[in-house]
Design a protein around this motif. Sequence first.
Motif, PDB file in Angstrom:
ATOM      1  N   THR A  99       0.886  -0.974   0.669  1.00  0.00           N
ATOM      2  CA  THR A  99       0.036   0.006  -0.152  1.00  0.00           C
ATOM      3  C   THR A  99       1.080   0.800   0.103  1.00  0.00           C
ATOM      4  OG1 THR A  99      -1.892  -1.762   1.128  1.00  0.00           O
ATOM      5  CG2 THR A  99      -1.438   1.635   1.620  1.00  0.00           C
ATOM      6  N   LEU A 100       2.023   1.102   0.879  1.00  0.00           N
ATOM      7  CA  LEU A 100       2.924   2.239   0.616  1.00  0.00           C
ATOM      8  C   LEU A 100       3.289   2.605   0.118  1.00  0.00           C
ATOM      9  CD1 LEU A 100       3.964   4.677   2.484  1.00  0.00           C
ATOM     10  CD2 LEU A 100       5.478   3.471   3.500  1.00  0.00           C
ATOM     11  N   SER A 101       4.288   1.189  -0.597  1.00  0.00           N
ATOM     12  CA  SER A 101       4.464   1.456  -2.351  1.00  0.00           C
ATOM     13  C   SER A 101       3.638   2.150  -3.303  1.00  0.00           C
ATOM     14  CB  SER A 101       4.826   0.894  -2.625  1.00  0.00           C
ATOM     15  OG  SER A 101       5.982   0.059  -1.912  1.00  0.00           O
ATOM     16  N   LEU A 102       2.255   1.733  -4.051  1.00  0.00           N
ATOM     17  CA  LEU A 102       1.558   1.990  -4.475  1.00  0.00           C
ATOM     18  C   LEU A 102       0.729   3.898  -4.196  1.00  0.00           C
ATOM     19  CD1 LEU A 102      -0.399  -1.485  -4.258  1.00  0.00           C
ATOM     20  CD2 LEU A 102       0.394  -0.072  -6.540  1.00  0.00           C
ATOM     21  N   ARG A 103       0.579   3.829  -2.694  1.00  0.00           N
ATOM     22  CA  ARG A 103       1.173   5.773  -2.983  1.00  0.00           C
ATOM     23  C   ARG A 103       2.104   6.576  -4.150  1.00  0.00           C
ATOM     24  NH1 ARG A 103      -1.944   5.288   3.546  1.00  0.00           N
ATOM     25  NH2 ARG A 103      -3.729   4.351   2.794  1.00  0.00           N
ATOM     26  N   HIS A 104       3.095   6.062  -3.159  1.00  0.00           N
ATOM     27  CA  HIS A 104       4.166   6.882  -3.656  1.00  0.00           C
ATOM     28  C   HIS A 104       4.168   6.828  -5.279  1.00  0.00           C
ATOM     29  CE1 HIS A 104       6.572   7.669  -0.377  1.00  0.00           C
ATOM     30  NE2 HIS A 104       6.761   5.845   0.522  1.00  0.00           N
ATOM     31  N   LEU A 105       3.975   5.808  -5.777  1.00  0.00           N
ATOM     32  CA  LEU A 105       4.004   5.932  -7.133  1.00  0.00           C
ATOM     33  C   LEU A 105       2.909   6.604  -7.809  1.00  0.00           C
ATOM     34  CD1 LEU A 105       4.735   1.985  -7.960  1.00  0.00           C
ATOM     35  CD2 LEU A 105       6.477   4.185  -8.143  1.00  0.00           C
ATOM     36  N   ASP A 106       1.372   7.376  -7.073  1.00  0.00           N
ATOM     37  CA  ASP A 106       0.255   7.586  -7.219  1.00  0.00           C
ATOM     38  C   ASP A 106       1.132   9.176  -7.154  1.00  0.00           C
ATOM     39  OD1 ASP A 106      -0.854   5.471  -8.197  1.00  0.00           O
ATOM     40  OD2 ASP A 106      -2.123   5.160  -5.739  1.00  0.00           O
ATOM     41  N   ARG A 107       1.950   9.277  -6.353  1.00  0.00           N
ATOM     42  CA  ARG A 107       1.611  10.881  -6.175  1.00  0.00           C
ATOM     43  C   ARG A 107       3.121  11.190  -7.530  1.00  0.00           C
ATOM     44  NH1 ARG A 107       2.445   9.495  -0.201  1.00  0.00           N
ATOM     45  NH2 ARG A 107       4.732   9.397  -0.676  1.00  0.00           N
ATOM     46  N   ALA A 108       3.407  10.101  -7.361  1.00  0.00           N
ATOM     47  CA  ALA A 108       5.270  10.437  -8.451  1.00  0.00           C
ATOM     48  C   ALA A 108       3.896  10.969 -10.287  1.00  0.00           C
ATOM     49  CB  ALA A 108       5.651   9.664  -8.834  1.00  0.00           C
ATOM     50  N   ILE A 109       2.399   9.918 -10.682  1.00  0.00           N
ATOM     51  CA  ILE A 109       2.299  10.060 -11.647  1.00  0.00           C
ATOM     52  C   ILE A 109       0.991  11.249 -11.541  1.00  0.00           C
ATOM     53  CG2 ILE A 109       0.466   8.016 -12.578  1.00  0.00           C
ATOM     54  CD1 ILE A 109       1.816   5.507 -11.799  1.00  0.00           C
ATOM     55  N   TYR A 110       0.613  10.571 -10.319  1.00  0.00           N
ATOM     56  CA  TYR A 110      -0.047  11.759 -11.180  1.00  0.00           C
ATOM     57  C   TYR A 110      -0.481  13.571  -9.993  1.00  0.00           C
ATOM     58  CZ  TYR A 110      -3.069   7.309 -11.608  1.00  0.00           C
ATOM     59  OH  TYR A 110      -3.505   7.151 -12.723  1.00  0.00           O
ATOM     60  N   GLY A 111       0.834  13.147  -9.400  1.00  0.00           N
ATOM     61  CA  GLY A 111       1.217  15.141  -8.920  1.00  0.00           C
ATOM     62  C   GLY A 111       2.393  15.299  -8.812  1.00  0.00           C
ATOM     63  N   ASN A 112       2.697  14.373  -9.863  1.00  0.00           N
ATOM     64  CA  ASN A 112       4.177  14.983 -10.993  1.00  0.00           C
ATOM     65  C   ASN A 112       5.235  15.067  -9.601  1.00  0.00           C
ATOM     66  OD1 ASN A 112       5.832  15.276 -12.828  1.00  0.00           O
ATOM     67  ND2 ASN A 112       5.411  17.327 -13.339  1.00  0.00           N
ATOM     68  N   MET A 113       4.548  14.095  -8.899  1.00  0.00           N
ATOM     69  CA  MET A 113       6.208  14.189  -7.049  1.00  0.00           C
ATOM     70  C   MET A 113       6.931  13.157  -7.409  1.00  0.00           C
ATOM     71  SD  MET A 113       2.771  15.002  -4.482  1.00  0.00           S
ATOM     72  CE  MET A 113       4.346  15.243  -2.995  1.00  0.00           C
ATOM     73  N   ILE A 114       8.265  13.566  -7.908  1.00  0.00           N
ATOM     74  CA  ILE A 114       9.485  12.828  -8.206  1.00  0.00           C
ATOM     75  C   ILE A 114      10.505  12.688  -7.469  1.00  0.00           C
ATOM     76  CG2 ILE A 114      11.258  11.572 -10.472  1.00  0.00           C
ATOM     77  CD1 ILE A 114       7.838  11.813 -11.032  1.00  0.00           C
ATOM     78  N   ASP A 115      10.734  12.198  -6.453  1.00  0.00           N
ATOM     79  CA  ASP A 115      11.705  12.080  -5.107  1.00  0.00           C
ATOM     80  C   ASP A 115      12.008  10.451  -5.155  1.00  0.00           C
ATOM     81  OD1 ASP A 115      10.084  10.714  -4.059  1.00  0.00           O
ATOM     82  OD2 ASP A 115       8.824  12.296  -2.667  1.00  0.00           O
ATOM     83  N   GLU A 116      12.566  10.894  -4.403  1.00  0.00           N
ATOM     84  CA  GLU A 116      13.837   9.285  -4.101  1.00  0.00           C
ATOM     85  C   GLU A 116      12.992   8.249  -3.996  1.00  0.00           C
ATOM     86  OE1 GLU A 116      16.845   9.317  -4.587  1.00  0.00           O
ATOM     87  OE2 GLU A 116      16.836  11.383  -5.102  1.00  0.00           O
ATOM     88  N   SER A 117      11.833   8.267  -3.141  1.00  0.00           N
ATOM     89  CA  SER A 117      10.942   7.008  -3.137  1.00  0.00           C
ATOM     90  C   SER A 117      10.414   6.492  -4.129  1.00  0.00           C
ATOM     91  CB  SER A 117       9.558   7.524  -2.123  1.00  0.00           C
ATOM     92  OG  SER A 117       8.929   8.861  -3.023  1.00  0.00           O
ATOM     93  N   ILE A 118      10.753   7.129  -5.198  1.00  0.00           N
ATOM     94  CA  ILE A 118      10.050   6.443  -6.248  1.00  0.00           C
ATOM     95  C   ILE A 118      10.666   4.866  -6.367  1.00  0.00           C
ATOM     96  CG2 ILE A 118       9.378   6.175  -9.121  1.00  0.00           C
ATOM     97  CD1 ILE A 118       8.169   7.952  -7.701  1.00  0.00           C
ATOM     98  N   LYS A 119      12.065   4.663  -6.419  1.00  0.00           N
ATOM     99  CA  LYS A 119      13.149   4.229  -6.701  1.00  0.00           C
ATOM    100  C   LYS A 119      12.448   2.512  -5.686  1.00  0.00           C
ATOM    101  CE  LYS A 119      14.675   4.788 -10.990  1.00  0.00           C
ATOM    102  NZ  LYS A 119      16.445   4.812 -10.864  1.00  0.00           N
TER     103      LYS A 119
END
Length: 315
Positions: free
Chosen positions: A271-291
Amino acid sequence: MSLPFHIVLVCILAWVCLCPAKAQNTAQQQAIQRQITLKGSFLPAQPDAKAKPISVKVGEYIDYELVVKYPENMELRFPDSSYNYAPFEFIKKRYFPTVTKDKISTDSTIYQLATYQTDSIQSLTLPIYVLTNGDTTLIYTNTDSVIIKPLIVTLSDTVKLISNTNYNAVERLINYPYIIIGVGILVVLALALYLIFGERIRKAYYLSRLKRNHERFATQFEKYLQNTLDNKQTEKGLGIWKSYLENLQDIPYTTYTSKEIEEKIHDKDLTLSLRHLDRAIYGNMIDESIKPALNFLFQYAQKAYQLKIEEVKNA
């Protein structure tokens, strides 16, 4: 022979309970559909072209535009790269900013597709996922078609044939009785082998197919673990993961949102990993949590693959 009364009574009660629920779902879908204007259509290669239907060659790229108008407080999702666009194959897509006027929002996306099928007419319709109170309702576009141009052009026959009725003896080289006997022996041997080793062969073939699919997934997914990603590449990596897990576990991940996956699969780390990816995809919040999030998805797929292997071996 008549059924016992208590079985008939249970069937009647089940039918009475299910019918209102089904009617309610249908009414809800119709109510949502009345609020949405949805159109999908293929675009001509030249912007000023007006001919319909559009024609395209096998393997040639073609654009498909999906436009939806809806109340601004409604939450929608468009099909992504993991969706099955058959008979077409997904190449890429382009987003356009949401435009809102008089509380009506308009979203549009252009999908670049290609087809490698040879059917003369090929059609496509796409869904829109409407999220309401934790439920997902699918609304489909109209069906639009394209004509497939033939790659081989038939030329008129200009060759004059000369008839020849003279008999020409031909030696028979094929001994049909021996061929029939040989084929019969092969069929009997194949049937015997199937009866003796059929289950082992099916299991070995299935394990081999699982291994090939996993190796292909690992090869595709590793590039997203190694390269620097933007929101579109992150979405494509997530789509590859969903598609692989869907084929492996027979769970429709590609139609689920992250919230729906959380409700179906109770795993806090997932759940936590999917939330990080949702923020990157839909909020364009690209950070160190993606990898780390993508790496967790990869490890999750590895464990699911090993569990499937053990399940098949012990079956």
